[in-house]
Design an enzyme around this catalytic site. Structure first.
Site, mmCIF file in Angstrom:
data_model
loop_
_atom_site.group_PDB
_atom_site.id
_atom_site.type_symbol
_atom_site.label_atom_id
_atom_site.label_comp_id
_atom_site.label_asym_id
_atom_site.label_seq_id
_atom_site.Cartn_x
_atom_site.Cartn_y
_atom_site.Cartn_z
ATOM 1 N N GLY A 1 62.782 22.286 -63.125
ATOM 2 C CA GLY A 1 61.271 22.110 -62.693
ATOM 3 C C GLY A 1 60.594 23.284 -62.185
ATOM 4 O O GLY A 1 61.284 24.400 -62.082
ATOM 5 N N HIS A 2 59.306 23.027 -61.941
ATOM 6 C CA HIS A 2 58.372 24.013 -61.782
ATOM 7 C C HIS A 2 58.699 24.567 -60.254
ATOM 8 O O HIS A 2 59.093 23.887 -59.394
ATOM 9 C CB HIS A 2 57.012 23.573 -61.693
ATOM 10 N N ASN A 3 58.600 25.914 -60.217
ATOM 11 C CA ASN A 3 58.849 26.663 -58.872
ATOM 12 C C ASN A 3 60.431 26.584 -58.290
ATOM 13 O O ASN A 3 60.697 27.011 -56.982
ATOM 14 C CB ASN A 3 57.823 26.253 -57.843
#
Length: 341
Positions: A253-255
């Site tokens: 996922g993001h980050n």
């Protein structure tokens, strides 16, 4: 550039308590990847502490602060925020504000890109003469492909991507803008790097999108298995450390931040902003919740779900993930008692 007046028109709940409405910002960042003239969000003590301790912030930033959190601060801390930042805005719903104000910054980065014309035709792509490019490959504007890179047929490389020397990209990989791939990596068929994170904030019957433009940074000697997806960061990059090994069908996922040498087996799921320390291993179908951190050399058994932070060297199993010995004792207890007549 986006002015504070523009931000307030996008989210009418914003209240300017310090600075001028004519001030402008150019992007959104955070204290770890601070950029000059950027918007920073502060909604909890952790983010306030990081901001006040950050040596990179230079007074050019504009803060958006959760109103309830701000009202709970001592007056000295409130004054420090107002004196340190160029401007301070308050909001009653920080996640929703993030959704409402992120789109213009996304447009600043993406509307300038030419996504239709190959960078080789435009003369803006930089491809080393030793690179091998297969048939039906799209190379976007301002792409950099270094020495001895191999790009196999059907690959799409969108603008502003950099691929380090000796890296091999297998067929039908898609690499979104603002992705950086290190040296001697192997990216297997069907991988997608840099797609939007799954970020929405619900209000008034609508799932409001958080616009992602943080990109992805992949280190050296990384191998990524077929049909894995790595989402770009919300406003700052998703990070894959040197020597990480990622199996097929993994969702990152993001980050997310993966340390050097991390191993993720097939079908692992990494929720947004989770962080895995160096040389940790996740077995097949294991998962980690959003924002959760594990330390160095952690071993997570297959199908386990890590829902809280763990330190270095832990061996975890089960749902929710617990130390292996504890989990095994629990299984033994349940089995022993379930067999009683």
């Amino acid at each position: 550039m986006v002015s504070i007046t523009d931000l307030c028109s996008l989210d009418k709940s914003l209240e300017l308590i310090s600075g001028e409405s004519s001030e402008v910002v150019s992007t959104i960042s955070n204290t770890k990847f601070f950029q000059k003239n950027s918007l920073l969000f502060i909604g909890a003590k952790k983010f306030l502490t990081d901001y006040l301790a950050c040596g990179d912030v230079d007074g050019s930033e504009v803060l958006v602060v959760n109103k309830k959190f701000y009202d709970g601060l001592e007056s000295e801390q409130q004054d420090e925020l107002k004196s340190k930042a160029r401007a301070v805005l308050l909001t009653g719903n920080l996640p929703l504000t993030m959704s409402k104000v992120s789109e213009p910054f996304y447009k600043l980065k993406y509307e300038i890109l030419n996504l239709q014309v190959d960078g080789r035709k435009m003369g803006s792509a930089s491809i080393h003469p030793s690179a091998k490019i297969g048939e039906n490959v799209f190379v976007g504007e301002d792409v950099i492909i270094e020495e001895d890179v191999t790009i196999m047929p059907g690959v799409t490389i969108l603008p502003n991507v950099k691929i380090g020397k000796n890296t091999v990209v297998f067929p039908n990989v898609t690499i979104y803008p603002y992705t950086e791939i290190g040296e001697s990596c192997r990216i297997h068929a069907g991988v997608a790097i840099g797609s939007d994170g799954f970020g929405y904030n619900y209000a008034d019957g609508v799932h409001h999108k958080v616009w992602h433009f943080g990109g992805v940074k992949i280190g050296h000697h990384v191998e990524i298995g077929s049909n894995t997806s790595i989402d770009q960061g919300t406003f700052t990059p998703t990070l894959i450390g040197d020597g990480a090994k990622i199996d097929n069908l993994v969702q990152i996922g993001h980050n997310v931040e993966l340390g050097p040498g991390v191993v993720l087996c097939g079908q692992v799921g990494m929720a947004g902003s989770s962080k895995v320390g160096p040389f940790s291993v996740f077995g097949g179908k294991a998962a980690i919740a959003d924002g959760v951190e594990v330390g160095t050399g952690v071993q997570v058994a297959g199908a386990a779900a890590v829902t809280s932070n763990w330190g270095d060297g832990e061996k975890l199993a089960g749902y929710p993930a617990r130390p292996l010995a504890e989990w095994l004792r629990g299984l033994a207890f349940i089995r022993k008692n379930s067999l009683k007549k």
